[in-house]
Design a protein around this motif. Structure first.
Motif, PDB file in Angstrom:
ATOM      1  N   PHE A   1       0.831  -1.199   0.000  1.00 24.74           N
ATOM      2  CA  PHE A   1       0.000   0.000   0.000  1.00 24.74           C
ATOM      3  C   PHE A   1       0.865   1.248   0.000  1.00 24.74           C
ATOM      4  O   PHE A   1       1.944   1.271   0.584  1.00 24.74           O
ATOM      5  CB  PHE A   1      -0.880   0.075   1.253  1.00 24.74           C
ATOM      6  CG  PHE A   1      -1.919  -1.015   1.391  1.00 24.74           C
ATOM      7  CD1 PHE A   1      -2.237  -1.878   0.351  1.00 24.74           C
ATOM      8  CD2 PHE A   1      -2.588  -1.179   2.588  1.00 24.74           C
ATOM      9  CE1 PHE A   1      -3.190  -2.872   0.496  1.00 24.74           C
ATOM     10  CE2 PHE A   1      -3.549  -2.169   2.747  1.00 24.74           C
ATOM     11  CZ  PHE A   1      -3.843  -3.016   1.693  1.00 24.74           C
ATOM     12  N   ASP A   2       0.343   2.313  -0.625  1.00 25.91           N
ATOM     13  CA  ASP A   2       1.008   3.600  -0.496  1.00 25.91           C
ATOM     14  C   ASP A   2       0.645   4.182   0.872  1.00 25.91           C
ATOM     15  O   ASP A   2      -0.127   3.588   1.632  1.00 25.91           O
ATOM     16  CB  ASP A   2       0.632   4.551  -1.638  1.00 25.91           C
ATOM     17  CG  ASP A   2      -0.849   4.941  -1.663  1.00 25.91           C
ATOM     18  OD1 ASP A   2      -1.589   4.644  -0.701  1.00 25.91           O
ATOM     19  OD2 ASP A   2      -1.269   5.561  -2.650  1.00 25.91           O
ATOM     20  N   ARG A   3       1.222   5.317   1.194  1.00 26.21           N
ATOM     21  CA  ARG A   3       1.026   5.929   2.513  1.00 26.21           C
ATOM     22  C   ARG A   3      -0.455   6.131   2.857  1.00 26.21           C
ATOM     23  O   ARG A   3      -0.907   5.801   3.945  1.00 26.21           O
ATOM     24  CB  ARG A   3       1.778   7.263   2.568  1.00 26.21           C
ATOM     25  CG  ARG A   3       1.722   7.960   3.897  1.00 26.21           C
ATOM     26  CD  ARG A   3       2.583   9.228   3.867  1.00 26.21           C
ATOM     27  NE  ARG A   3       2.514   9.947   5.097  1.00 26.21           N
ATOM     28  CZ  ARG A   3       3.168   9.639   6.200  1.00 26.21           C
ATOM     29  NH1 ARG A   3       3.954   8.593   6.226  1.00 26.21           N
ATOM     30  NH2 ARG A   3       3.042  10.374   7.297  1.00 26.21           N
TER      31      ARG A   3
ATOM     32  N   LEU B   1      -5.565   4.550   5.638  1.00 23.77           N
ATOM     33  CA  LEU B   1      -6.958   4.127   5.524  1.00 23.77           C
ATOM     34  C   LEU B   1      -7.148   2.736   6.135  1.00 23.77           C
ATOM     35  O   LEU B   1      -8.125   2.489   6.851  1.00 23.77           O
ATOM     36  CB  LEU B   1      -7.394   4.138   4.061  1.00 23.77           C
ATOM     37  CG  LEU B   1      -8.856   3.846   3.784  1.00 23.77           C
ATOM     38  CD1 LEU B   1      -9.766   4.836   4.501  1.00 23.77           C
ATOM     39  CD2 LEU B   1      -9.114   3.891   2.279  1.00 23.77           C
ATOM     40  N   TYR B   2      -6.204   1.840   5.877  1.00 21.17           N
ATOM     41  CA  TYR B   2      -6.290   0.490   6.434  1.00 21.17           C
ATOM     42  C   TYR B   2      -6.276   0.543   7.965  1.00 21.17           C
ATOM     43  O   TYR B   2      -7.098  -0.103   8.621  1.00 21.17           O
ATOM     44  CB  TYR B   2      -5.129  -0.375   5.914  1.00 21.17           C
ATOM     45  CG  TYR B   2      -5.161  -1.774   6.474  1.00 21.17           C
ATOM     46  CD1 TYR B   2      -5.968  -2.744   5.896  1.00 21.17           C
ATOM     47  CD2 TYR B   2      -4.394  -2.121   7.582  1.00 21.17           C
ATOM     48  CE1 TYR B   2      -6.019  -4.028   6.411  1.00 21.17           C
ATOM     49  CE2 TYR B   2      -4.445  -3.405   8.106  1.00 21.17           C
ATOM     50  CZ  TYR B   2      -5.254  -4.345   7.513  1.00 21.17           C
ATOM     51  OH  TYR B   2      -5.307  -5.619   8.031  1.00 21.17           O
ATOM     52  N   ILE B   3      -5.367   1.315   8.528  1.00 22.67           N
ATOM     53  CA  ILE B   3      -5.265   1.438   9.986  1.00 22.67           C
ATOM     54  C   ILE B   3      -6.558   2.021  10.561  1.00 22.67           C
ATOM     55  O   ILE B   3      -7.086   1.525  11.559  1.00 22.67           O
ATOM     56  CB  ILE B   3      -4.042   2.288  10.381  1.00 22.67           C
ATOM     57  CG1 ILE B   3      -2.748   1.538  10.039  1.00 22.67           C
ATOM     58  CG2 ILE B   3      -4.084   2.638  11.869  1.00 22.67           C
ATOM     59  CD1 ILE B   3      -1.496   2.394  10.107  1.00 22.67           C
ATOM     60  N   GLU B   4      -7.089   3.065   9.926  1.00 23.35           N
ATOM     61  CA  GLU B   4      -8.337   3.675  10.388  1.00 23.35           C
ATOM     62  C   GLU B   4      -9.486   2.674  10.369  1.00 23.35           C
ATOM     63  O   GLU B   4     -10.283   2.609  11.309  1.00 23.35           O
ATOM     64  CB  GLU B   4      -8.694   4.886   9.519  1.00 23.35           C
ATOM     65  CG  GLU B   4      -7.803   6.080   9.744  1.00 23.35           C
ATOM     66  CD  GLU B   4      -8.027   7.181   8.719  1.00 23.35           C
ATOM     67  OE1 GLU B   4      -8.969   7.079   7.890  1.00 23.35           O
ATOM     68  OE2 GLU B   4      -7.253   8.137   8.733  1.00 23.35           O
TER      69      GLU B   4
ATOM     70  N   LEU C   1       4.379   4.283  10.131  1.00 25.73           N
ATOM     71  CA  LEU C   1       3.905   5.071   8.999  1.00 25.73           C
ATOM     72  C   LEU C   1       4.405   6.508   9.082  1.00 25.73           C
ATOM     73  O   LEU C   1       4.804   7.103   8.084  1.00 25.73           O
ATOM     74  CB  LEU C   1       2.378   5.029   8.946  1.00 25.73           C
ATOM     75  CG  LEU C   1       1.702   5.669   7.753  1.00 25.73           C
ATOM     76  CD1 LEU C   1       2.180   5.036   6.459  1.00 25.73           C
ATOM     77  CD2 LEU C   1       0.192   5.534   7.880  1.00 25.73           C
ATOM     78  N   GLU C   2       4.424   7.064  10.294  1.00 26.70           N
ATOM     79  CA  GLU C   2       4.900   8.432  10.484  1.00 26.70           C
ATOM     80  C   GLU C   2       6.393   8.564  10.181  1.00 26.70           C
ATOM     81  O   GLU C   2       6.856   9.636   9.809  1.00 26.70           O
ATOM     82  CB  GLU C   2       4.620   8.894  11.914  1.00 26.70           C
ATOM     83  CG  GLU C   2       3.144   9.115  12.195  1.00 26.70           C
ATOM     84  CD  GLU C   2       2.852   9.383  13.658  1.00 26.70           C
ATOM     85  OE1 GLU C   2       3.796   9.456  14.477  1.00 26.70           O
ATOM     86  OE2 GLU C   2       1.656   9.497  13.994  1.00 26.70           O
ATOM     87  N   GLN C   3       7.121   7.473  10.327  1.00 24.21           N
ATOM     88  CA  GLN C   3       8.562   7.494  10.103  1.00 24.21           C
ATOM     89  C   GLN C   3       8.922   7.296   8.630  1.00 24.21           C
ATOM     90  O   GLN C   3      10.055   7.538   8.235  1.00 24.21           O
ATOM     91  CB  GLN C   3       9.261   6.434  10.950  1.00 24.21           C
ATOM     92  CG  GLN C   3       9.150   6.705  12.440  1.00 24.21           C
ATOM     93  CD  GLN C   3       9.684   5.572  13.285  1.00 24.21           C
ATOM     94  OE1 GLN C   3      10.281   4.624  12.794  1.00 24.21           O
ATOM     95  NE2 GLN C   3       9.470   5.671  14.591  1.00 24.21           N
ATOM     96  N   GLU C   4       7.954   6.852   7.829  1.00 27.32           N
ATOM     97  CA  GLU C   4       8.210   6.670   6.398  1.00 27.32           C
ATOM     98  C   GLU C   4       8.362   8.027   5.729  1.00 27.32           C
ATOM     99  O   GLU C   4       7.704   8.976   6.111  1.00 27.32           O
ATOM    100  CB  GLU C   4       7.064   5.891   5.748  1.00 27.32           C
ATOM    101  CG  GLU C   4       7.027   4.428   6.110  1.00 27.32           C
ATOM    102  CD  GLU C   4       5.927   3.677   5.371  1.00 27.32           C
ATOM    103  OE1 GLU C   4       5.310   4.225   4.444  1.00 27.32           O
ATOM    104  OE2 GLU C   4       5.690   2.518   5.743  1.00 27.32           O
ATOM    105  N   PRO C   5       9.222   8.079   4.710  1.00 29.57           N
ATOM    106  CA  PRO C   5       9.393   9.360   3.988  1.00 29.57           C
ATOM    107  C   PRO C   5       8.169   9.796   3.218  1.00 29.57           C
ATOM    108  O   PRO C   5       7.307   9.111   2.880  1.00 29.57           O
ATOM    109  CB  PRO C   5      10.550   9.086   3.027  1.00 29.57           C
ATOM    110  CG  PRO C   5      10.802   7.623   3.046  1.00 29.57           C
ATOM    111  CD  PRO C   5      10.054   7.035   4.189  1.00 29.57           C
TER     112      PRO C   5
END
Length: 107
Positions: free
Chosen positions: A33-35, A40-43, A103-107
């Motif tokens: 998945f993209d960012r 969306l998946y987490i939500e 996810l927050e740590q991803e560029p």
């Protein structure tokens, strides 16, 4: 009326478990998945977990014998893995928090 005879309970169970199964299938592709897709998946997982927690609380609060039996069966099954429903929800929450942090740590 018995707990499981309620159309509301049946409908919510069907929706809840259907949504959960869909998310589990999608989860196998999570790494692709993209960012925004990951967010969306987490939500959606958080939403399903919240709904599941409410659904289980209904079982716990019910006076219906079958509902009480279902709660005890769940506790027994989870107990085989050293878990309680509370620890199961806590671990799910921790997993989702960890996913958000990554996810927050991803560029």
């Amino acid at each position: 009326m018995a707990f499981f005879d309620s159309q509301i309970v049946q409908d919510e169970a069907k929706r809840l478990f259907g949504d959960y199964q869909q998310l589990m299938q999608l989860g196998s592709e999570y790494g692709k998945f993209d960012r925004e897709g990951k967010k969306l998946y987490i939500e959606r997982m958080e939403d399903v977990m919240d709904r599941y927690r409410v659904f289980m609380k209904r079982f716990e609060l019910s006076e219906d014998f079958q509902a009480k039996l279902t709660v005890e069966q769940l506790r027994t099954q989870l107990g085989q893995f050293g878990l309680t429903p509370e620890t199961m929800f806590h671990q799910m929450h921790q997993t989702l928090e960890r996913m958000k942090s990554q996810l927050e740590q991803e560029p």
